[in-house]
Design an enzyme around this catalytic site. Structure first.
Site, short mmCIF file in Angstrom:
data_model
loop_
_atom_site.label_atom_id
_atom_site.label_comp_id
_atom_site.label_asym_id
_atom_site.label_seq_id
_atom_site.Cartn_x
_atom_site.Cartn_y
_atom_site.Cartn_z
N ASP A 15 20.28 13.84 -49.58
CA ASP A 15 20.53 13.73 -48.14
C ASP A 15 20.86 12.31 -47.73
OD1 ASP A 15 19.84 16.35 -48.24
OD2 ASP A 15 18.14 16.23 -46.88
N ARG A 95 4.90 7.58 -41.19
CA ARG A 95 6.19 7.47 -40.49
C ARG A 95 6.26 6.31 -39.51
NH1 ARG A 95 7.77 9.85 -44.68
NH2 ARG A 95 8.35 12.05 -44.58
N ASP A 124 9.05 14.76 -38.10
CA ASP A 124 9.35 13.37 -38.48
C ASP A 124 10.39 12.73 -37.59
OD1 ASP A 124 7.49 13.22 -40.47
OD2 ASP A 124 8.85 13.76 -42.08
N SER A 176 9.71 21.57 -50.70
CA SER A 176 9.97 20.29 -50.04
C SER A 176 8.67 19.50 -50.10
CB SER A 176 10.39 20.52 -48.59
OG SER A 176 10.46 19.30 -47.89
#
Length: 411
Positions: A15, A95, A124, A176
């Protein structure tokens, strides 16, 4: 004329590799790739090399593990913050730190924008962007998954091929995953059906509880003002301590949860989380607080803990309320000093002993024998006052019932 610069949160995967080239092609930006090491097991030199070969003008790899532990994990631990009674916030508080580093690089490099690879369905995107807006509202934010024409992994693979972007040829993991020094999360694959029991072969940090040793293990954790400082009498720096506890707890299958949680964006998701060392720390810290905090403070702090967890989960780390709650939490932790012994067995973690120089437990006071500070006769007056509202209500009730009976007899 010089091109404008964009800072990209970069991992080296499919990605973000595609996003790097897409930013160049779509906006003619010069891309600065930033990979933030919060303890995930990656080949960081290879990631930096790949970013440069894909077209980045610069590539940073930042090791922030110690800052992560001391400034993000430990404050959350002191707060006792657990999201929806289960989740120890492993992804959530990583994050804001990553986004903070992106902002710092953007300001140092004179970039006009920050880009990330979070999807439009997850939490996120909120955590990244809320942090960026809080720290520098003048930076533009680009979230390709919300605006580009690529809609699937297959589309990304085709784009990579057309633009000569090197991509891994290994088979994609059906799950994931997100990892850092604190935890490992697993989502997707057969976990999307909540009736499926998860397979134990997905674990990365823990052994399956049924495969753990048949004899219990014990570990002692020492705290100073709510912060862990030693394991089994040996002092460690923050990073080494987490890694040590991960090894100890993981060997006993401790720290695995399988939950359905409420995402901030309005949908539920299911995940399997491994937080071995963190589970030990939360259990030990809670036990020590029970020894050192008074009843009123401990009960009030429960509400603070829930609100703190909500803020962290929602990405509201850099907010006035979070700062205010930190002040309260720190004031409660000044006497949370001492040691806790934990018993680990087949996936369970139990506090079996605790001690503190600030303990509010006193054997002399709770004994059934005679002591100098507690006169049992005093309890009568206390109970009379404590139960007075109940007594008054009961008197009123009896009077009303008797009046009603008298009225009936008159009729």
């Amino acid at each position: 004329m010089n091109k404008e610069k964009v800072v990209l949160a970069y991992s080296g995967g499919l990605d973000t590799s595609v996003i790097l080239k897409w930013l160049e092609n779509t906006y003619q930006y010069e891309v600065i790739a930033v990979c933030v090491n919060v303890g995930q097991e990656d080949d960081f030199p290879a990631i930096k090399k790949k970013a440069l070969s894909t077209g980045a003008i610069k590539a940073y790899v930042l090791d922030v593990k110690e800052e992560f532990v001391t400034d993000y994990i430990f404050p959350t631990l002191k707060a006792g913050a657990v999201y929806e009674d289960d989740y120890l916030l492993g992804t959530s508080f990583a994050r804001p730190l990553i986004a903070k580093k992106l902002v710092e690089i953007a300001e140092a490099e004179g970039a006009v924008a920050i880009a990330h690879g979070a999807t439009g369905k997850g939490n996120d995107q909120v955590r990244f962007e809320a942090t960026i807006k809080a720290l520098n509202p003048y930076l533009k934010i680009i979230a390709p998954w919300r605006i580009w024409d690529l809609k699937s992994r297959e589309d990304c693979i085709d784009y990579a091929a057309k633009n000569n972007i090197p991509i891994p040829v290994t088979k994609k993991d059906i799950y994931s995953r997100d990892s850092n020094i604190w935890h490992m999360s697993h989502e997707g694959g057969n976990l999307e059906d909540t009736w499926n029991q998860h397979e134990t072969n997905i674990y990365k940090m823990c052994v399956a509880p049924e495969d753990a040793p048949n004899t219990p293990g014990y570990v002692e954790i020492q705290f100073e003002a709510g912060v862990p400082v030693a394991v089994d009498g040996v002092k460690y720096n923050p990073v080494d301590m987490i890694e040590k506890l991960n090894t100890i707890a993981g060997a006993h299958g401790v720290g695995i949860i399988d939950i359905v949680e409420n995402r901030l964006v309005g949908m539920k998701s299911r995940g399997v989380y491994e937080t071995p060392g963190g589970t030990l720390l939360f259990q030990a810290h809670k036990s020590l607080e029970k020894l050192t905090l008074d009843r009123a403070t401990m009960n009030f702090k429960k509400g603070i803990s829930e609100k703190y967890a909500q803020l962290v989960y929602d990405g509201l780390w850099f907010t006035p309320l979070k700062e205010a709650l930190d002040q309260f939490v720190d004031s409660t932790q000044q006497y949370v000093t001492g040691s806790v012994k934990l018993k680990l067995f087949k996936g369970t973690c139990t506090s079996v002993a605790s001690t503190s120089q600030y303990s509010l437990y006193n054997e002399e006071f709770v004994t059934f024998g005679e002591d100098d500070v507690y006169n049992q006769k005093d309890a009568e007056g206390f109970i009379n006052l404590f139960a007075l509202p109940l007594k008054i209500r009961s008197i009123m009730k009896f009077e009303q019932e008797n009046k009603h009976k008298s009225d009936k007899q008159v009729i």
